[in-house]
Design a protein around this motif. Sequence first.
Motif, PDB file in Angstrom:
ATOM      1  N   LYS A  51      37.978 -25.465  -7.388  1.00 49.14           N
ATOM      2  CA  LYS A  51      39.014 -24.754  -6.631  1.00 49.14           C
ATOM      3  C   LYS A  51      39.109 -23.297  -7.077  1.00 49.14           C
ATOM      4  O   LYS A  51      39.323 -22.406  -6.260  1.00 49.14           O
ATOM      5  CB  LYS A  51      40.368 -25.444  -6.776  1.00 49.14           C
ATOM      6  CG  LYS A  51      40.455 -26.740  -6.011  1.00 49.14           C
ATOM      7  CD  LYS A  51      41.783 -27.423  -6.222  1.00 49.14           C
ATOM      8  CE  LYS A  51      41.792 -28.784  -5.548  1.00 49.14           C
ATOM      9  NZ  LYS A  51      43.017 -29.537  -5.834  1.00 49.14           N
ATOM     10  N   THR A  52      38.942 -23.064  -8.347  1.00 48.09           N
ATOM     11  CA  THR A  52      39.006 -21.699  -8.871  1.00 48.09           C
ATOM     12  C   THR A  52      37.842 -20.863  -8.352  1.00 48.09           C
ATOM     13  O   THR A  52      38.047 -19.759  -7.837  1.00 48.09           O
ATOM     14  CB  THR A  52      38.992 -21.718 -10.418  1.00 48.09           C
ATOM     15  OG1 THR A  52      40.148 -22.427 -10.878  1.00 48.09           O
ATOM     16  CG2 THR A  52      38.992 -20.305 -10.987  1.00 48.09           C
ATOM     17  N   LYS A  87      35.882 -21.408  -5.831  1.00 50.07           N
ATOM     18  CA  LYS A  87      35.781 -21.396  -4.373  1.00 50.07           C
ATOM     19  C   LYS A  87      36.618 -20.260  -3.765  1.00 50.07           C
ATOM     20  O   LYS A  87      36.272 -19.729  -2.720  1.00 50.07           O
ATOM     21  CB  LYS A  87      36.251 -22.745  -3.835  1.00 50.07           C
ATOM     22  CG  LYS A  87      35.941 -22.987  -2.390  1.00 50.07           C
ATOM     23  CD  LYS A  87      36.243 -24.422  -2.021  1.00 50.07           C
ATOM     24  CE  LYS A  87      37.594 -24.452  -1.365  1.00 50.07           C
ATOM     25  NZ  LYS A  87      37.927 -25.732  -0.769  1.00 50.07           N
ATOM     26  N   ASP A  88      37.686 -19.878  -4.433  1.00 48.54           N
ATOM     27  CA  ASP A  88      38.575 -18.821  -3.950  1.00 48.54           C
ATOM     28  C   ASP A  88      38.117 -17.486  -4.547  1.00 48.54           C
ATOM     29  O   ASP A  88      38.108 -17.330  -5.767  1.00 48.54           O
ATOM     30  CB  ASP A  88      40.007 -19.134  -4.387  1.00 48.54           C
ATOM     31  CG  ASP A  88      40.999 -18.095  -3.945  1.00 48.54           C
ATOM     32  OD1 ASP A  88      40.959 -16.964  -4.495  1.00 48.54           O
ATOM     33  OD2 ASP A  88      41.824 -18.395  -3.069  1.00 48.54           O
ATOM     34  N   LYS A 133      40.635 -15.901  -7.095  1.00 49.31           N
ATOM     35  CA  LYS A 133      40.743 -16.708  -8.314  1.00 49.31           C
ATOM     36  C   LYS A 133      39.456 -16.641  -9.127  1.00 49.31           C
ATOM     37  O   LYS A 133      39.496 -16.596 -10.362  1.00 49.31           O
ATOM     38  CB  LYS A 133      41.087 -18.152  -7.981  1.00 49.31           C
ATOM     39  CG  LYS A 133      42.500 -18.330  -7.501  1.00 49.31           C
ATOM     40  CD  LYS A 133      42.793 -19.778  -7.190  1.00 49.31           C
ATOM     41  CE  LYS A 133      44.199 -19.922  -6.649  1.00 49.31           C
ATOM     42  NZ  LYS A 133      44.481 -21.299  -6.241  1.00 49.31           N
ATOM     43  N   TYR A 168      37.826  -5.696  -2.114  1.00 48.98           N
ATOM     44  CA  TYR A 168      37.002  -6.695  -2.796  1.00 48.98           C
ATOM     45  C   TYR A 168      35.613  -6.121  -3.092  1.00 48.98           C
ATOM     46  O   TYR A 168      35.060  -6.353  -4.173  1.00 48.98           O
ATOM     47  CB  TYR A 168      36.901  -7.971  -1.956  1.00 48.98           C
ATOM     48  CG  TYR A 168      36.192  -9.097  -2.673  1.00 48.98           C
ATOM     49  CD1 TYR A 168      36.817  -9.802  -3.696  1.00 48.98           C
ATOM     50  CD2 TYR A 168      34.898  -9.459  -2.329  1.00 48.98           C
ATOM     51  CE1 TYR A 168      36.169 -10.831  -4.352  1.00 48.98           C
ATOM     52  CE2 TYR A 168      34.241 -10.494  -2.982  1.00 48.98           C
ATOM     53  CZ  TYR A 168      34.883 -11.177  -3.990  1.00 48.98           C
ATOM     54  OH  TYR A 168      34.227 -12.191  -4.656  1.00 48.98           O
ATOM     55  N   ARG A 180      45.872  -8.895  -5.134  1.00 52.18           N
ATOM     56  CA  ARG A 180      47.019  -9.810  -5.086  1.00 52.18           C
ATOM     57  C   ARG A 180      48.083  -9.294  -4.120  1.00 52.18           C
ATOM     58  O   ARG A 180      48.660 -10.072  -3.355  1.00 52.18           O
ATOM     59  CB  ARG A 180      47.620  -9.983  -6.472  1.00 52.18           C
ATOM     60  CG  ARG A 180      46.792 -10.842  -7.397  1.00 52.18           C
ATOM     61  CD  ARG A 180      47.450 -10.915  -8.744  1.00 52.18           C
ATOM     62  NE  ARG A 180      46.661 -11.672  -9.692  1.00 52.18           N
ATOM     63  CZ  ARG A 180      46.856 -11.660 -11.000  1.00 52.18           C
ATOM     64  NH1 ARG A 180      47.822 -10.915 -11.522  1.00 52.18           N
ATOM     65  NH2 ARG A 180      46.107 -12.379 -11.802  1.00 52.18           N
ATOM     66  N   ALA A 218      46.790  -9.915  -0.690  1.00 51.95           N
ATOM     67  CA  ALA A 218      46.808 -11.349  -0.368  1.00 51.95           C
ATOM     68  C   ALA A 218      48.218 -11.786   0.032  1.00 51.95           C
ATOM     69  O   ALA A 218      48.383 -12.559   0.990  1.00 51.95           O
ATOM     70  CB  ALA A 218      46.304 -12.169  -1.556  1.00 51.95           C
ATOM     71  N   GLU A 223      49.378 -13.215   3.671  1.00 50.79           N
ATOM     72  CA  GLU A 223      50.145 -14.453   3.833  1.00 50.79           C
ATOM     73  C   GLU A 223      51.382 -14.217   4.689  1.00 50.79           C
ATOM     74  O   GLU A 223      51.697 -15.033   5.561  1.00 50.79           O
ATOM     75  CB  GLU A 223      50.565 -15.008   2.470  1.00 50.79           C
ATOM     76  CG  GLU A 223      49.454 -15.655   1.690  1.00 50.79           C
ATOM     77  CD  GLU A 223      49.909 -16.095   0.304  1.00 50.79           C
ATOM     78  OE1 GLU A 223      51.140 -16.213   0.061  1.00 50.79           O
ATOM     79  OE2 GLU A 223      49.031 -16.320  -0.548  1.00 50.79           O
TER      80      GLU A 223
END
Length: 175
Positions: free
Chosen positions: A63-64, A66-67, A70, A133, A156, A159, A163
């Motif tokens: 999970k880490t 994949k993002d 993160k 990025y 961040r 992001a 959201e």
Amino acid sequence: MFNNSNYFVLFQLPLTLPIDMVKLNTQYQQLQRQFHPDNFALVPDHEKALILQKSATINFAYKTLKDPLKAAEYRVSLENIDVDAEHDTIRDSDFLVEQFELREMLDEIENRHDWSALDKFYDEIIQRNKDTYGTLLRAMEQSDWQTSKTIIYRLRYLARLIEQIELLQEKQFDL
């Protein structure tokens, strides 16, 4: 061999970003099969506990990595840079003013219920996020970890803004 001290090593990935998602997914599936708790139904309880811990580590590491954000945070943390330090904030006043202005723009769009403007604003912020990025990747390629940390903080902010926009996009259908 199981190594949970470094997620890149665990998934046999190079210590670079962006992550090769095909290889990550392939390695994840292989590790999941290898350490799936059902494969260890007949082992003693203390060994089952270790297998469950390994499986949980595999899932968390996946999970880490994949993002993208993160994964970047994790990669920078491997250089002993604390990206979670609460006392560290962006000291770039121009960036902070820009963030304030972007949030004001979003509020105005919401108050006007201007959904086409919201979609355009979303596209602009997504592009800004991609550009930022890219800047992060270049800083990391040069092992500029302090700059990478600052860029992570910027990502961040973006992001969270993305959201908020996405929530607003969903909300328009409820009106």
